[in-house]
Design a protein around this motif. Structure first.
Motif, short mmCIF file in Angstrom:
data_model
loop_
_atom_site.label_atom_id
_atom_site.label_comp_id
_atom_site.label_asym_id
_atom_site.label_seq_id
_atom_site.Cartn_x
_atom_site.Cartn_y
_atom_site.Cartn_z
N TYR A 38 -39.01 64.25 2.76
CA TYR A 38 -38.82 65.32 3.73
C TYR A 38 -39.95 66.35 3.70
CZ TYR A 38 -34.08 63.43 3.83
OH TYR A 38 -33.00 62.59 3.95
N HIS A 39 -41.06 65.96 3.12
CA HIS A 39 -42.19 66.89 3.05
C HIS A 39 -43.50 66.12 3.05
CE1 HIS A 39 -41.82 65.91 -1.28
NE2 HIS A 39 -43.14 66.13 -1.29
N THR A 40 -44.57 66.86 3.29
CA THR A 40 -45.93 66.33 3.21
C THR A 40 -46.67 67.06 2.10
OG1 THR A 40 -45.94 65.90 5.59
CG2 THR A 40 -48.07 65.96 4.49
N ASN A 71 -40.27 69.73 6.11
CA ASN A 71 -39.85 69.53 7.49
C ASN A 71 -38.87 70.63 7.90
OD1 ASN A 71 -41.33 67.17 7.45
ND2 ASN A 71 -39.55 65.83 7.18
N TRP A 72 -38.59 70.69 9.20
CA TRP A 72 -37.53 71.58 9.68
C TRP A 72 -36.21 71.17 9.03
CZ3 TRP A 72 -38.07 75.90 12.52
CH2 TRP A 72 -39.23 76.07 13.29
N HIS A 73 -35.39 72.15 8.65
CA HIS A 73 -34.10 71.85 8.04
C HIS A 73 -33.20 73.08 8.12
CE1 HIS A 73 -36.57 73.68 4.87
NE2 HIS A 73 -35.43 74.09 4.30
N TRP A 115 -38.40 76.20 8.33
CA TRP A 115 -39.25 75.40 7.45
C TRP A 115 -40.09 76.36 6.61
CZ3 TRP A 115 -44.70 75.35 7.72
CH2 TRP A 115 -45.27 75.97 8.84
N TRP A 137 -31.72 67.82 7.36
CA TRP A 137 -33.11 67.74 7.78
C TRP A 137 -33.18 67.34 9.24
CZ3 TRP A 137 -36.67 69.49 4.42
CH2 TRP A 137 -36.29 69.60 3.09
N ASP A 139 -36.44 68.01 12.30
CA ASP A 139 -37.72 67.50 12.79
C ASP A 139 -38.84 67.68 11.76
OD1 ASP A 139 -36.56 66.93 15.27
OD2 ASP A 139 -36.85 68.99 15.95
N THR A 140 -39.91 66.94 11.97
CA THR A 140 -41.09 67.09 11.12
C THR A 140 -42.01 68.18 11.67
OG1 THR A 140 -42.30 65.42 12.35
CG2 THR A 140 -41.03 64.66 10.45
N THR A 142 -45.70 68.76 12.51
CA THR A 142 -46.91 67.94 12.70
C THR A 142 -48.11 68.64 12.07
OG1 THR A 142 -47.50 68.95 14.81
CG2 THR A 142 -45.98 67.07 14.86
#
Length: 282
Positions: A38-40, A71-73, A115, A137, A139-140, A142
């Motif tokens: 759920y993360h980068t 990510n959005w959560h 986020w 969770w 959306d991501t 970008t």
């Protein structure tokens, strides 16, 4: 004070090219590196306390490397974030991105989509207190959205004060003979220059651990910090009470500390003591 700084800067200028750079000071260990679900980027989690029958919340420390983002959560029972180190981003749905830094407290209401992240150039550490309900969770974020945010410029004054505080902690750890914290602080190639000689990290740690030299108390009269890229030089005028060979000795010193930034941590690369002479001794 200007003379002290000039003296110390001249004394360490030759050391700067010897160390590569790389800060964060963590109260708790980083914990385990989290899988990139759920993360980068790189994120470490330390679960400090789990909810139970008396406390209906979880407490987690998150350490986010520069450039990492969640990510959005949302949290069905809300969440509070206590920023303990570094600089990061926080955004709630429909609102502007906030820049958060050490000392900030964020209160996110239940079911508010949001986020948070480190900035591109600085890591961030925070304590998250969340109601005992699974995170949802959505959306991501970008890379385009994240990179479009104007990264904050850190004030050099903030970094200078951080280094002064780290130096103060170091003296406290020395007084407490906390060799484990000092071993983590010292750079692998660090040098320690005393009145009686010079040696490296291993011997300094052992000397402190065994009590061969006990830095019992350092009274700090003046202190300043200079930041040169990823190198910090802390100059102090101190009166040091030490126990050497079972005898207490007190001397006035000008102490020079050179720190280098390595990865996410500031490491002490050099500590030098120069005895401050009395006018009567000249």
């Amino acid at each position: 004070m200007r003379l002290i700084k000039k003296f110390c800067l001249i004394g360490v200028i030759g050391l700067l090219s010897s160390y590569s750079l790389m800060a964060q000071n963590e109260i708790f260990p980083k914990g385990e590196k989290a899988p990139n679900v759920y993360h980068t980027g790189d994120v470490w989690l330390n679960h400090l306390a789990d909810a139970d029958e008396n406390f209906d919340f979880n407490v987690v420390q998150a350490t986010m490397a520069a450039g990492s983002k969640l990510n959005w959560h949302l949290h069905p029972k809300g969440q509070q974030l206590y920023i303990t180190d570094g600089v990061g981003y926080y955004q709630e749905k429909g609102k502007e991105v906030q820049v958060v830094k050490q000392g900030d407290v964020i209160k996110c209401e239940p079911d508010v989509e949001h986020w948070h992240a480190a900035t591109p150039n600085t890591p961030v550490t925070y304590i998250a207190i969340s109601g005992n309900a699974p995170t949802k969770w959505t959306d991501t974020i970008t890379a385009e959205t994240y990179n479009a945010i104007k990264a904050p410029e850190l004030s050099s004054k903030d970094t200078e004060q951080d280094m002064i505080e780290l130096s103060k902690k170091k003296w406290e750890w020395m007084a407490d003979k906390d060799a484990d914290k000092l071993e983590n602080l010292f750079h692998e190639k660090s040098r320690f220059v005393h009145m009686g000689g010079s040696w490296g990290k291993d011997r300094e740690v052992e000397v402190i651990r065994s009590g061969g030299i006990h830095y019992k108390k350092a009274d700090i009269h003046e202190v300043s910090a200079d930041i040169i890229g990823n190198t910090a030089i802390v100059s102090s005028r101190i009166t040091l009470l030490a126990v050497v060979g079972g005898n207490e000795v007190t001397n006035p010193f000008i102490a020079t500390e050179v720190y280098v930034k390595e990865g996410e941590d500031w490491k002490l690369a050099n500590l030098s003591f120069v005895k401050q002479m009395d006018r009567s001794e000249e």
